[in-house]
Scaffold this active site. Structure first.
Site, PDB file in Angstrom:
ATOM      1  N   CYS A  88      11.793  -3.098   9.085  1.00 42.26           N
ATOM      2  CA  CYS A  88      11.503  -4.366   8.418  1.00 42.26           C
ATOM      3  C   CYS A  88      12.792  -5.187   8.268  1.00 42.26           C
ATOM      4  O   CYS A  88      13.375  -5.587   9.265  1.00 42.26           O
ATOM      5  CB  CYS A  88      10.792  -4.127   7.100  1.00 42.26           C
ATOM      6  N   HIS A 191       6.049  -1.292   9.186  1.00 39.07           N
ATOM      7  CA  HIS A 191       6.511  -0.155   8.393  1.00 39.07           C
ATOM      8  C   HIS A 191       5.862   1.131   8.909  1.00 39.07           C
ATOM      9  O   HIS A 191       4.707   1.409   8.592  1.00 39.07           O
ATOM     10  CB  HIS A 191       6.136  -0.344   6.922  1.00 39.07           C
ATOM     11  N   GLU A 193       6.407   4.067   7.905  1.00 35.08           N
ATOM     12  CA  GLU A 193       6.152   4.957   6.762  1.00 35.08           C
ATOM     13  C   GLU A 193       4.860   4.613   6.037  1.00 35.08           C
ATOM     14  O   GLU A 193       4.363   5.413   5.230  1.00 35.08           O
ATOM     15  CB  GLU A 193       7.347   4.919   5.794  1.00 35.08           C
TER      16      GLU A 193
END
Length: 212
Positions: A88, A191, A193
């Site tokens: 990001c 993202h 994650e």
């Protein structure tokens, strides 16, 4: 083998660490994962991850305020060519400059600039949610099908100067950069994650990535 996740006060540090730990534990030869901002740790790293949440200039200033942090990153990534992944804003910082809240210089590791998304049609800003990506053939996208969804949260995007440095795109509403790569330097606007099994595969590909 050491994997360093850079801690400079980024808001998504815990979720990034947890996601990398989960994938790392499945490797036959797992890394030792260290969350740190210490130059001594960074300069022993075999791979480096730079998370990022928030405004471009705030994140850059936080890195510059940490004694020796930027210098160690530049040494390991630019001089030593260690595999690097920015997430990001951690990816946007690779650009030459950003226009978020005024003009601000970036690291300049990949030519290009960070500009605001177009608010067109039903595409609200910030861009928040799941979007399909189209990727080039690249080892970092091994086993990722075209049109796979990843999770995005951003109002600005990295417009690369050279098309070859953009290895994945998404439409919002126009085609925008979803991932960049130059030599040993990799970055995602999305993202991983927060992208469940698809994000885990990106992390797995990065952990297995062998650069020259």
């Amino acid at each position: 083998m050491n994997l360093v996740i850079i801690n400079y006060g980024s808001g998504n540090l815990h979720s990034v660490h947890k996601a990398f730990e989960a994938v790392n534990n499945e490797l036959s030869k797992p890394f030792e994962i260290i969350v740190t901002n210490k130059s001594s740790d960074i300069e022993k790293a075999d791979k480096i991850v730079l998370p990022g949440v928030g405004a471009f200039q705030d994140c850059k200033n936080a890195i510059l305020r940490t004694n020796g942090l930027y210098e160690s990153l530049e040494k390991m990534v630019i001089e030593e060519k260690k595999p690097f992944m920015g997430i990001c804003v951690g990816m946007q910082l690779l650009a030459e400059k950003s226009y978020e809240f005024g003009e601000c210089e970036g690291f300049g590791w990949i030519p290009g600039e960070v500009i605001k998304l177009d608010a067109l049609d039903d595409c609200k800003i910030p861009h928040m949610g799941w979007n399909e990506i189209i990727s080039q053939k690249h080892v970092l996208f091994n086993d990722i099908l075209q049109g796979t969804d990843f999770y995005f949260v951003h109002s600005y995007y990295f417009k690369t100067k050279t098309a070859d440095h953009c290895i994945a795109t998404t439409n919002y509403p126009n085609s925008i950069t979803a991932a960049v790569c130059k030599e040993n330097i990799f970055g995602t606007q999305f993202h991983p994650e927060k992208s469940h099994k698809n994000g885990k595969k990106i992390i797995d590909n990065f952990l297995k990535w062998e650069t020259v």
